[in-house]
Design a protein around this motif. Structure first.
Motif, PDB file in Angstrom:
ATOM      1  N   ALA A 142       4.274  -1.205  -3.122  1.00 27.75           N
ATOM      2  CA  ALA A 142       5.196  -0.366  -3.887  1.00 27.75           C
ATOM      3  C   ALA A 142       4.452   0.367  -5.000  1.00 27.75           C
ATOM      4  O   ALA A 142       4.658   1.574  -5.210  1.00 27.75           O
ATOM      5  CB  ALA A 142       6.322  -1.217  -4.465  1.00 27.75           C
ATOM      6  N   ARG A 143       3.597  -0.338  -5.711  1.00 25.16           N
ATOM      7  CA  ARG A 143       2.810   0.305  -6.775  1.00 25.16           C
ATOM      8  C   ARG A 143       1.896   1.389  -6.203  1.00 25.16           C
ATOM      9  O   ARG A 143       1.780   2.485  -6.763  1.00 25.16           O
ATOM     10  CB  ARG A 143       1.962  -0.726  -7.524  1.00 25.16           C
ATOM     11  N   HIS A 144       1.258   1.074  -5.103  1.00 28.45           N
ATOM     12  CA  HIS A 144       0.314   2.014  -4.504  1.00 28.45           C
ATOM     13  C   HIS A 144       1.007   3.331  -4.148  1.00 28.45           C
ATOM     14  O   HIS A 144       0.522   4.410  -4.509  1.00 28.45           O
ATOM     15  CB  HIS A 144      -0.318   1.400  -3.258  1.00 28.45           C
ATOM     16  N   PHE A 145       2.129   3.231  -3.457  1.00 27.27           N
ATOM     17  CA  PHE A 145       2.769   4.456  -2.974  1.00 27.27           C
ATOM     18  C   PHE A 145       3.621   5.143  -4.030  1.00 27.27           C
ATOM     19  O   PHE A 145       4.117   6.244  -3.797  1.00 27.27           O
ATOM     20  CB  PHE A 145       3.581   4.164  -1.703  1.00 27.27           C
ATOM     21  N   ARG A 146       3.763   4.535  -5.203  1.00 28.37           N
ATOM     22  CA  ARG A 146       4.386   5.232  -6.322  1.00 28.37           C
ATOM     23  C   ARG A 146       3.387   6.137  -7.050  1.00 28.37           C
ATOM     24  O   ARG A 146       3.790   7.029  -7.796  1.00 28.37           O
ATOM     25  CB  ARG A 146       4.984   4.237  -7.318  1.00 28.37           C
ATOM     26  N   MET A 147       2.105   5.900  -6.837  1.00 28.98           N
ATOM     27  CA  MET A 147       1.088   6.714  -7.505  1.00 28.98           C
ATOM     28  C   MET A 147       1.127   8.144  -6.973  1.00 28.98           C
ATOM     29  O   MET A 147       1.352   8.374  -5.780  1.00 28.98           O
ATOM     30  CB  MET A 147      -0.298   6.105  -7.291  1.00 28.98           C
ATOM     31  N   LYS A 148       0.875   9.086  -7.863  1.00 27.25           N
ATOM     32  CA  LYS A 148       0.971  10.505  -7.508  1.00 27.25           C
ATOM     33  C   LYS A 148       0.006  10.866  -6.390  1.00 27.25           C
ATOM     34  O   LYS A 148       0.353  11.614  -5.474  1.00 27.25           O
ATOM     35  CB  LYS A 148       0.709  11.355  -8.751  1.00 27.25           C
ATOM     36  N   ASP A 149      -1.213  10.393  -6.477  1.00 29.51           N
ATOM     37  CA  ASP A 149      -2.235  10.728  -5.475  1.00 29.51           C
ATOM     38  C   ASP A 149      -2.588   9.508  -4.633  1.00 29.51           C
ATOM     39  O   ASP A 149      -3.766   9.218  -4.396  1.00 29.51           O
ATOM     40  CB  ASP A 149      -3.482  11.280  -6.169  1.00 29.51           C
ATOM     41  N   ALA A 150      -1.578   8.804  -4.173  1.00 28.57           N
ATOM     42  CA  ALA A 150      -1.802   7.580  -3.401  1.00 28.57           C
ATOM     43  C   ALA A 150      -2.565   7.878  -2.117  1.00 28.57           C
ATOM     44  O   ALA A 150      -2.303   8.874  -1.426  1.00 28.57           O
ATOM     45  CB  ALA A 150      -0.466   6.926  -3.068  1.00 28.57           C
ATOM     46  N   ASP A 151      -3.534   7.036  -1.818  1.00 27.68           N
ATOM     47  CA  ASP A 151      -4.261   7.135  -0.557  1.00 27.68           C
ATOM     48  C   ASP A 151      -3.268   6.920   0.585  1.00 27.68           C
ATOM     49  O   ASP A 151      -2.616   5.870   0.667  1.00 27.68           O
ATOM     50  CB  ASP A 151      -5.354   6.065  -0.523  1.00 27.68           C
ATOM     51  N   PRO A 152      -3.112   7.876   1.501  1.00 23.46           N
ATOM     52  CA  PRO A 152      -2.143   7.706   2.595  1.00 23.46           C
ATOM     53  C   PRO A 152      -2.487   6.567   3.536  1.00 23.46           C
ATOM     54  O   PRO A 152      -1.649   6.151   4.341  1.00 23.46           O
ATOM     55  CB  PRO A 152      -2.191   9.056   3.314  1.00 23.46           C
ATOM     56  N   GLY A 154      -3.033   3.612   2.533  1.00 26.38           N
ATOM     57  CA  GLY A 154      -2.526   2.389   1.952  1.00 26.38           C
ATOM     58  C   GLY A 154      -3.473   1.761   0.951  1.00 26.38           C
ATOM     59  O   GLY A 154      -4.548   2.303   0.647  1.00 26.38           O
ATOM     60  N   PRO A 155      -3.096   0.598   0.413  1.00 26.81           N
ATOM     61  CA  PRO A 155      -3.966  -0.098  -0.550  1.00 26.81           C
ATOM     62  C   PRO A 155      -5.307  -0.462   0.080  1.00 26.81           C
ATOM     63  O   PRO A 155      -5.444  -0.562   1.303  1.00 26.81           O
ATOM     64  CB  PRO A 155      -3.157  -1.360  -0.903  1.00 26.81           C
ATOM     65  N   PRO A 157      -8.533  -2.724   1.240  1.00 28.89           N
ATOM     66  CA  PRO A 157      -8.637  -4.079   1.793  1.00 28.89           C
ATOM     67  C   PRO A 157      -8.843  -5.143   0.717  1.00 28.89           C
ATOM     68  O   PRO A 157      -8.327  -6.258   0.832  1.00 28.89           O
ATOM     69  CB  PRO A 157      -9.837  -3.989   2.730  1.00 28.89           C
ATOM     70  N   VAL A 158      -9.582  -4.792  -0.341  1.00 23.04           N
ATOM     71  CA  VAL A 158      -9.813  -5.759  -1.419  1.00 23.04           C
ATOM     72  C   VAL A 158      -8.503  -6.086  -2.131  1.00 23.04           C
ATOM     73  O   VAL A 158      -8.203  -7.261  -2.418  1.00 23.04           O
ATOM     74  CB  VAL A 158     -10.847  -5.205  -2.420  1.00 23.04           C
ATOM     75  N   ASP A 159      -7.689  -5.054  -2.422  1.00 21.99           N
ATOM     76  CA  ASP A 159      -6.417  -5.286  -3.092  1.00 21.99           C
ATOM     77  C   ASP A 159      -5.449  -6.065  -2.207  1.00 21.99           C
ATOM     78  O   ASP A 159      -4.713  -6.934  -2.684  1.00 21.99           O
ATOM     79  CB  ASP A 159      -5.789  -3.951  -3.511  1.00 21.99           C
ATOM     80  N   ILE A 160      -5.451  -5.758  -0.908  1.00 23.43           N
ATOM     81  CA  ILE A 160      -4.587  -6.490   0.016  1.00 23.43           C
ATOM     82  C   ILE A 160      -4.990  -7.957   0.074  1.00 23.43           C
ATOM     83  O   ILE A 160      -4.145  -8.859   0.019  1.00 23.43           O
ATOM     84  CB  ILE A 160      -4.635  -5.855   1.422  1.00 23.43           C
ATOM     85  N   ALA A 161      -6.286  -8.211   0.149  1.00 28.01           N
ATOM     86  CA  ALA A 161      -6.759  -9.596   0.191  1.00 28.01           C
ATOM     87  C   ALA A 161      -6.393 -10.332  -1.094  1.00 28.01           C
ATOM     88  O   ALA A 161      -6.024 -11.511  -1.061  1.00 28.01           O
ATOM     89  CB  ALA A 161      -8.270  -9.622   0.409  1.00 28.01           C
ATOM     90  N   GLY A 162      -6.467  -9.630  -2.227  1.00 30.88           N
ATOM     91  CA  GLY A 162      -6.107 -10.257  -3.493  1.00 30.88           C
ATOM     92  C   GLY A 162      -4.644 -10.632  -3.554  1.00 30.88           C
ATOM     93  O   GLY A 162      -4.285 -11.720  -4.042  1.00 30.88           O
ATOM     94  N   ASP A 268       6.086   4.958   2.894  1.00 27.51           N
ATOM     95  CA  ASP A 268       5.518   6.300   2.921  1.00 27.51           C
ATOM     96  C   ASP A 268       6.330   7.205   3.837  1.00 27.51           C
ATOM     97  O   ASP A 268       7.036   6.754   4.734  1.00 27.51           O
ATOM     98  CB  ASP A 268       4.071   6.253   3.392  1.00 27.51           C
ATOM     99  N   ALA A 269       6.224   8.498   3.603  1.00 24.98           N
ATOM    100  CA  ALA A 269       6.991   9.473   4.376  1.00 24.98           C
ATOM    101  C   ALA A 269       6.603   9.461   5.844  1.00 24.98           C
ATOM    102  O   ALA A 269       7.431   9.742   6.718  1.00 24.98           O
ATOM    103  CB  ALA A 269       6.789  10.876   3.788  1.00 24.98           C
ATOM    104  N   ALA A 270       5.359   9.127   6.138  1.00 22.53           N
ATOM    105  CA  ALA A 270       4.904   9.108   7.527  1.00 22.53           C
ATOM    106  C   ALA A 270       5.391   7.882   8.283  1.00 22.53           C
ATOM    107  O   ALA A 270       5.288   7.830   9.514  1.00 22.53           O
ATOM    108  CB  ALA A 270       3.378   9.166   7.574  1.00 22.53           C
ATOM    109  N   GLY A 271       5.922   6.895   7.575  1.00 23.61           N
ATOM    110  CA  GLY A 271       6.442   5.704   8.232  1.00 23.61           C
ATOM    111  C   GLY A 271       5.378   4.753   8.744  1.00 23.61           C
ATOM    112  O   GLY A 271       5.649   3.915   9.609  1.00 23.61           O
ATOM    113  N   ARG A 272       4.175   4.824   8.189  1.00 29.02           N
ATOM    114  CA  ARG A 272       3.098   3.945   8.652  1.00 29.02           C
ATOM    115  C   ARG A 272       3.152   2.571   7.987  1.00 29.02           C
ATOM    116  O   ARG A 272       2.576   1.605   8.487  1.00 29.02           O
ATOM    117  CB  ARG A 272       1.741   4.593   8.371  1.00 29.02           C
ATOM    118  N   PHE A 273       3.825   2.485   6.833  1.00 28.72           N
ATOM    119  CA  PHE A 273       3.843   1.238   6.063  1.00 28.72           C
ATOM    120  C   PHE A 273       5.283   0.847   5.771  1.00 28.72           C
ATOM    121  O   PHE A 273       6.066   1.650   5.266  1.00 28.72           O
ATOM    122  CB  PHE A 273       3.058   1.419   4.758  1.00 28.72           C
TER     123      PHE A 273
END
Length: 342
Positions: A142-152, A154-155, A157-162, A268-273
């Motif tokens: 949720a935090r990731h995709f709220r960012m203005k320039d979020a990487d499409p 996703g978060p 791998p390091v953040d996901i593992a954390g 995300d708008a693309a529906g990938r996540f």
């Protein structure tokens, strides 16, 4: 596991089922003599529609006394509101919100203790595929995709593992006097089971008042007895790719059904996540378009439809039998459907 959607703002999830039958869509209307038993007045149909725990909800009661039916509906909704104050993540004062904020909760509500114990049972039976501690993953995405320039993509791998390192149902310590987390950063969501639990509580409240021939949907659906027409209730599973098309029609009589699908809430708008996570990897579920489970209770159906979303079909069928559910419907990514029963 379906985590709490509240961190991304209020969202009402898309409905995965369609309730059909002669009385669908009516409100406080008499069904007529066709549903009456000999020597008895025809029952009346009463309906309430609204939202419970962020999901569309409804209550259908057949009862000959309109005033009594109205009182039962009011009592059922009061019970829903009471349980929301235990399980909701919208309400900062709820028991669950306080537990997540403080890391422990003394004198927890009995319903919270009960549902956490039930959740642990489903977690063990599904090898951890059902896990109420995936809330850190929801917060991350949720935090990731709220960012203005979020990487499409996703978060990282390091953040996901954390975030995944904070998950694990074994990290929740539960007894009648206290619920606590075994390490900092753990957070719970019961959105993968609480709708089913509340549906069951309302159903049992009505049954205790002598109500039969009732359909309860507080985010998941449970039928008490058969339809007044003398047949099972008809519940349609929607096609995830076409909202006006049904893939299957189920017949329910004293059973419950739940459907989980990533398309219900997407980041995300693309529906990938989407909002269903695999606790083992921290990644969003992409194995099926949707999974539906029929079981004796809505609690069981809700938990298993969530867990099965990240499990291979044959492994899911083993859990289906172990936990007393009866059927599962897996909609594959190409739109085809696999049905399994025990």
């Amino acid at each position: 596991m379906k985590p709490g959607r509240e961190l991304a703002g209020p969202m009402t999830r898309r409905r995965f089922i369609r309730i059909s039958g002669a009385a669908a869509g009516l409100s406080l209307a008499a069904l007529g003599a066709g549903f009456a038993r000999p020597g008895r007045a025809p029952p009346l149909y009463h309906e309430w529609r609204g939202v419970a725990l962020g999901a569309d909800a409804s209550l259908r009661i057949y009862h000959p006394n309109a005033a009594e039916a109205g009182r039962m509906i009011a009592d059922a909704l009061a019970e829903v509101r009471r349980l929301e104050r235990v399980f909701s993540l919208y309400d900062e004062a709820s028991a669950l919100s306080r537990l997540n904020r403080e890391g422990e909760l003394a004198d927890p509500p009995q319903e919270l203790v009960e549902l956490l114990a039930t959740s642990a049972r489903y977690a063990r039976a599904t090898g951890g595929a059902f896990d109420p501690t995936v809330q850190p993953l929801w917060a991350l995405y949720a935090r990731h995709f709220r960012m203005k320039d979020a990487d499409p993509n996703g978060p990282s791998p390091v953040d996901i593992a954390g975030a995944a390192a904070k998950c694990g149902y074994q990290r929740v310590i539960v007894d009648a006097g206290k619920v606590a987390f075994a390490q900092p950063g753990v957070a719970l969501t019961l959105n993968g089971i609480a709708q089913g639990y509340i549906t069951d509580r309302v159903a049992e409240l009505l049954r205790a008042r002598g109500v039969t021939q009732t359909l309860v949907d507080m985010g998941e659906t449970r039928a008490l007895d058969a339809h007044p027409a003398g047949r099972p209730w008809s519940i349609g599973i929607k096609d995830p790719r076409a909202d006006d098309r049904l893939l299957a029609t189920l017949a329910l009589d004293n059973q419950a059904v739940s459907t989980s699908g990533g398309y219900g809430t997407e980041f995300d708008a693309a529906g990938r996540f989407n909002h269903i996570f695999d606790p083992a990897t921290g990644l969003c579920a992409k194995r099926y378009l949707s999974v539906s489970v029929v079981a004796p209770t809505a609690t069981c159906a809700d938990a298993l439809s969530t867990a099965f979303s990240v499990m291979p079909v044959e492994r899911a069928v083993c859990a289906l039998e172990e936990l007393g559910a009866t059927r599962a419907y897996f909609v594959l990514m190409d739109g085809s459907m696999i049905e399994r029963g025990v």
